[in-house]
Design an enzyme around this catalytic site. Structure first.
Site: not given
Length: 299
Positions: A164, A241, A275
């Site tokens: 991320s 995600d 995620h």
């Protein structure tokens, strides 16, 4: 119960060992030290396979974590230790930002938004007050911590990866400082921070309105600017995600940048995955092997 193992640090070490635990054929350690870059105490975890503990130089992975995380998240949740033990890989996870220390009376700037401030450094050197005094994470990662790791541990080479916001950091720093790293990979990275709502908010704080500084802290733009640096980079993205759907990750911009830079990219969309660390657990062994293979080729 924690057991303290005595890793052979140098006599003039800056590091304080906070804990050590036996884990597979190796040890999981935590260290802290006073940083000159951030002017705060910083912590990191490091997994040392038995080969490294015995003094043999081993390849290392420097893992940059995402928003709201610290050194604990990947260390506790990603389950990388078994594969690193098997392959003889060192795995290092630093904190994501400088932090306030009430005991020391140190107040570090923060923001009510989780994507700005403590836990959200974006691994950049801020130029705007009040952030510029402590938020110097680019310098911390690629200079201070990098040199400290190489001096204190049996490391033969370093690859960089992240998730991320940390995936953004891995791509950005890997291409900005290619002489430091032999390999790059990322998990659900923020690919174009200057063009996402998270990054725009953070960069307005850290750099002000100077968009030329934003561009220097944008992974896709950096890759396009410097061109091919690695034989291949590996990126995994969860197809389910929600941050991808919201436009925070801008994955197509990474693909476009790599095409323009002629940088080979293996980009895998993983069906059904989000995620979370469940996704990271699913693919992390492939990333460890990616860095291990690159380290073997570099020797």
């Amino acid at each position: 119960m924690n057991t303290t193992y005595n890793h052979n640090l140098s006599a003039n070490t800056q590091l304080t060992q906070e804990s050590a635990n036996r884990c597979f054929d190796g040890e999981q350690h935590y260290y802290s030290h006073q940083s000159t870059s951030t002017k705060t105490m910083m912590t990191f975890s490091i997994y040392l396979p038995d080969e490294a503990l015995a003094g043999k130089r081993c390849p290392a992975i420097l893992y940059l974590s995402g928003l709201t995380c610290n050194a604990d998240n990947v260390t506790h949740k990603a389950h990388f230790q078994k594969k690193c033990s098997e392959l003889g890989m060192i795995f290092i996870a630093p904190d994501t930002s400088p932090r306030s220390d009430e005991d020391a009376g140190l107040e570090v700037p923060n923001d009510d938004r989780y994507f700005v401030g403590q836990g959200a450094s974006y691994y950049v050197d801020a130029t705007r007050e009040p952030w510029s005094e402590h938020f110097n994470m680019q310098t911390y990662i690629v200079d201070e911590l990098y040199d400290l790791l190489r001096s204190e541990f049996a490391i033969s080479s370093i690859g960089i990866m992240g998730h991320s916001m940390g995936g953004h950091g891995a791509l950005l720093l890997g291409f900005k400082f290619p002489s430091k790293f032999v390999s790059v990979s990322a998990l659900s990275p923020v690919c174009a921070a200057s063009q996402s709502a998270w990054g725009e908010a953070a960069y307005t704080e850290y750099f002000g309105e100077d968009k030329s500084l934003w561009a220097q802290a944008d992974a896709a733009q950096m890759i396009e600017k410097v061109g091919r640096q690695y034989a291949s980079i590996l990126v995994d993205q969860g197809a389910a995600d929600n941050f991808l759907a919201e436009g925070q990750l801008q994955t197509p911009k990474l693909q476009e940048a790599c095409q323009k830079a002629k940088q080979p990219l293996t980009l895998r969309y993983q069906a059904g995955h989000d995620h979370s660390y469940y996704f990271i657990q699913t693919v992390i062994n492939d990333h460890i092997f990616h860095h291990c293979k690159a380290a073997d080729l570099s020797n």
